[in-house]
Design an enzyme around this catalytic site. Structure first.
Site, mmCIF file in Angstrom:
data_model
loop_
_atom_site.group_PDB
_atom_site.id
_atom_site.type_symbol
_atom_site.label_atom_id
_atom_site.label_comp_id
_atom_site.label_asym_id
_atom_site.label_seq_id
_atom_site.Cartn_x
_atom_site.Cartn_y
_atom_site.Cartn_z
ATOM 1 N N ALA A 29 -64.091 -1.255 17.752
ATOM 2 C CA ALA A 29 -62.972 -0.488 17.184
ATOM 3 C C ALA A 29 -63.082 -0.525 15.657
ATOM 4 O O ALA A 29 -62.128 -0.847 14.949
ATOM 5 C CB ALA A 29 -61.621 -1.022 17.668
ATOM 6 N N HIS A 31 -63.302 0.024 11.731
ATOM 7 C CA HIS A 31 -62.564 0.809 10.740
ATOM 8 C C HIS A 31 -63.177 0.557 9.363
ATOM 9 O O HIS A 31 -64.230 -0.086 9.251
ATOM 10 C CB HIS A 31 -61.069 0.462 10.769
ATOM 11 C CG HIS A 31 -60.783 -1.011 10.684
ATOM 12 N ND1 HIS A 31 -61.081 -1.764 9.576
ATOM 13 C CD2 HIS A 31 -60.221 -1.873 11.582
ATOM 14 C CE1 HIS A 31 -60.715 -3.020 9.771
ATOM 15 N NE2 HIS A 31 -60.203 -3.125 10.977
ATOM 16 N N LYS A 32 -62.533 1.055 8.327
ATOM 17 C CA LYS A 32 -63.103 0.955 6.975
ATOM 18 C C LYS A 32 -63.202 -0.491 6.483
ATOM 19 O O LYS A 32 -63.997 -0.787 5.591
ATOM 20 C CB LYS A 32 -62.292 1.807 6.002
ATOM 21 C CG LYS A 32 -62.494 3.303 6.209
ATOM 22 C CD LYS A 32 -61.685 4.124 5.219
ATOM 23 C CE LYS A 32 -61.876 5.618 5.465
ATOM 24 N NZ LYS A 32 -61.036 6.442 4.555
ATOM 25 N N GLY A 33 -62.390 -1.368 7.051
ATOM 26 C CA GLY A 33 -62.519 -2.781 6.712
ATOM 27 C C GLY A 33 -63.851 -3.331 7.189
ATOM 28 O O GLY A 33 -64.577 -3.994 6.437
ATOM 29 N N HIS A 34 -64.181 -3.045 8.456
ATOM 30 C CA HIS A 34 -65.497 -3.438 8.971
ATOM 31 C C HIS A 34 -66.604 -2.772 8.153
ATOM 32 O O HIS A 34 -67.630 -3.384 7.855
ATOM 33 C CB HIS A 34 -65.650 -3.018 10.437
ATOM 34 C CG HIS A 34 -64.704 -3.671 11.376
ATOM 35 N ND1 HIS A 34 -63.649 -2.998 11.957
ATOM 36 C CD2 HIS A 34 -64.645 -4.940 11.856
ATOM 37 C CE1 HIS A 34 -62.989 -3.816 12.751
ATOM 38 N NE2 HIS A 34 -63.566 -5.002 12.707
ATOM 39 N N GLN A 58 -61.154 -15.626 23.564
ATOM 40 C CA GLN A 58 -60.199 -15.783 22.458
ATOM 41 C C GLN A 58 -58.891 -15.048 22.719
ATOM 42 O O GLN A 58 -58.030 -14.978 21.847
ATOM 43 C CB GLN A 58 -60.819 -15.350 21.133
ATOM 44 C CG GLN A 58 -61.134 -13.877 20.996
ATOM 45 C CD GLN A 58 -61.981 -13.585 19.762
ATOM 46 O OE1 GLN A 58 -63.148 -13.975 19.690
ATOM 47 N NE2 GLN A 58 -61.394 -12.920 18.781
ATOM 48 N N ALA A 176 -59.703 -5.191 2.832
ATOM 49 C CA ALA A 176 -59.733 -3.735 2.622
ATOM 50 C C ALA A 176 -58.359 -3.166 2.950
ATOM 51 O O ALA A 176 -57.740 -3.542 3.950
ATOM 52 C CB ALA A 176 -60.799 -3.101 3.504
ATOM 53 N N SER A 186 -57.475 -3.058 13.253
ATOM 54 C CA SER A 186 -57.591 -2.262 14.479
ATOM 55 C C SER A 186 -56.219 -2.042 15.109
ATOM 56 O O SER A 186 -56.017 -1.087 15.859
ATOM 57 C CB SER A 186 -58.519 -2.972 15.473
ATOM 58 O OG SER A 186 -59.799 -3.161 14.910
#
Length: 276
Positions: A29, A31-34, A58, A176, A186
């Site tokens: 999933a 996003h721009k952080g990843h 987890q 981010a 996410s």
């Protein structure tokens, strides 16, 4: 870009890599952080491997593992566009060849894992340690990239690497944020328009705390009161001031203070933090 679905394929691929290897572990999933983590790895290493694996160990008893988003084709397309060398996307049976009762037990260090997220999500960090150790063992990276947004997880991974004498550099990456300053997650897709506006109280509270610290305020109790006033429309799980051992602070310690917040907006639980 190689897509590796088995441990055998990953090992075969990895043994031919002689230069630096950057590793970005994810649950997909993306996003721009990843993306910011991946881009940093691409810049700093000769090869970059991204893992996409929704890790069942987890997830707690009350957390819906089956509902976690898994847009694998979209994730693969992003990785290819960015220039990732390989994606490791194993099935559960690859990573966990034994049933739960037959597996080795992993325990995150209690002093870092029992409070904050660990108090709410029992066993969560044990599962994180378990899967990260397995991934490190398989990928054998030069550097591994983790976001500062999951601050408690980052501290546990740093401790893990030092305690087990692993020759891996852990690279912490800045949080981010979207244009409205909400930390990328996410989980943000679950927010409706009204909830999204309400959620902006979280970065606003942290920004106001930062401004107060910059002006000289050091008393954590006063800063906490300031933050909670801004967060009053949300269901706050915690707003805590800790050092990097997650010990509570009464006074701000420069370069050794974390301000951590978890709050629910509707049914969505969001995390954010400030590294002082």
């Amino acid at each position: 870009m190689r897509v590796l679905e088995t441990i055998a394929a990953l090992r075969e691929y990895r043994k031919n890599l002689e230069e630096s290897v950057g590793f970005v572990p994810t649950m997909g999933a993306l996003h721009k952080g990843h993306q910011s983590l991946i881009e940093r790895s691409l810049k700093e290493n000769s090869h970059t491997i991204v893992s996409v694996f929704v890790n069942p160990t987890q997830f707690g008893a009350n957390e819906d593992f089956s509902a976690y988003p898994r847009p694998l084709e979209k994730d693969l397309a992003l990785c290819e566009k960015l220039g990732v060398n390989a994606v490791f996307a194993p099935k559960i049976g690859e990573m966990y060849p034994y049933e739960a009762e037959q597996r080795l037990k992993f325990h995150a260090p209690t002093f870092l894992s029992s409070s904050l997220e660990g108090a709410v999500r029992h066993g969560h960090f044990d599962g994180v340690v378990q899967v990260v150790l397995k991934m490190f063992h398989l990928v054998n990276p030069t550097r591994a990239y983790f976001g500062k947004k999951d601050a408690q997880q980052l501290l546990i991974i740093q401790h893990l690497v030092k305690d087990l004498l692993l020759d891996i550099e852990i690279a912490p990456c800045e949080i981010a944020r979207d244009s409205d300053h909400l930390a990328l997650s996410s989980r943000n897709v679950y927010l409706n328009a009204t909830e999204r506006k309400q959620a902006l109280a979280i970065p606003k509270a942290l920004e106001n705390i930062k401004q107060a610290i910059d002006k000289g305020e050091k008393a954590c109790e006063k800063l906490k009161k300031l933050g909670l006033g801004i967060l009053e429309t949300l269901e706050v799980d915690y707003l805590e001031f800790c050092n990097h051992k997650l010990e509570p602070l009464k006074t701000i310690e420069p370069t050794n203070t974390l301000v951590l917040v978890a709050a629910r907006v509707g049914k969505t639980r969001l995390l954010d933090n400030l590294w002082v």
